[in-house]
Design a protein around this motif. Structure first.
Motif, PDB file in Angstrom:
ATOM      1  N   GLN A  24     -77.248   9.953  36.857  1.00  0.00           N
ATOM      2  CA  GLN A  24     -77.270   9.923  35.394  1.00  0.00           C
ATOM      3  C   GLN A  24     -78.690  10.057  34.871  1.00  0.00           C
ATOM      4  OE1 GLN A  24     -75.228   6.288  34.427  1.00  0.00           O
ATOM      5  NE2 GLN A  24     -73.281   7.334  34.148  1.00  0.00           N
ATOM      6  N   GLN A  28     -79.976  13.003  32.424  1.00  0.00           N
ATOM      7  CA  GLN A  28     -80.579  12.731  31.122  1.00  0.00           C
ATOM      8  C   GLN A  28     -81.940  13.387  31.009  1.00  0.00           C
ATOM      9  OE1 GLN A  28     -80.501   8.472  30.893  1.00  0.00           O
ATOM     10  NE2 GLN A  28     -78.407   8.405  30.137  1.00  0.00           N
ATOM     11  N   GLN A  29     -82.711  13.387  32.079  1.00  0.00           N
ATOM     12  CA  GLN A  29     -84.036  14.019  32.059  1.00  0.00           C
ATOM     13  C   GLN A  29     -83.902  15.514  31.815  1.00  0.00           C
ATOM     14  OE1 GLN A  29     -86.979  12.562  32.020  1.00  0.00           O
ATOM     15  NE2 GLN A  29     -87.962  14.526  31.797  1.00  0.00           N
ATOM     16  N   THR A  31     -81.455  16.970  30.247  1.00  0.00           N
ATOM     17  CA  THR A  31     -81.016  17.137  28.868  1.00  0.00           C
ATOM     18  C   THR A  31     -82.199  17.063  27.911  1.00  0.00           C
ATOM     19  OG1 THR A  31     -78.853  16.209  29.379  1.00  0.00           O
ATOM     20  CG2 THR A  31     -79.504  16.222  27.066  1.00  0.00           C
ATOM     21  N   VAL A  32     -83.088  16.106  28.121  1.00  0.00           N
ATOM     22  CA  VAL A  32     -84.274  15.963  27.268  1.00  0.00           C
ATOM     23  C   VAL A  32     -85.153  17.203  27.393  1.00  0.00           C
ATOM     24  CG1 VAL A  32     -86.409  14.662  26.943  1.00  0.00           C
ATOM     25  CG2 VAL A  32     -84.254  13.447  27.261  1.00  0.00           C
TER      26      VAL A  32
END
Length: 63
Positions: A24, A28-29, A31-32
């Protein structure tokens, strides 16, 4: 269930939690990073559009 099986289950559950947590975090990294790239591209597109409009308006003023 023996005590050894209970400890094996707990260890397996901990490893699953760590594995999912790491996946996860990596997702998330990414996505950023993707959002930053999208914003940078949008900014560049807007700046180019503003430059074109400014050039067009300056050409109209000179006519």
């Amino acid at each position: 269930m023996t005590q050894l099986e209970i400890w094996a289950f707990i260890a397996q559950s901990c490893l699953n939690f760590i594995f999912i947590y790491l996946i996860q975090g990596s997702g998330q990294q990414k996505t950023v990073t993707d959002m930053k790239t999208d914003l940078r591209t949008t900014k560049e597109d807007l700046m180019a559009e503003m430059k074109e409009i400014r050039t067009f308006l300056e050409g109209k003023e000179q006519q």
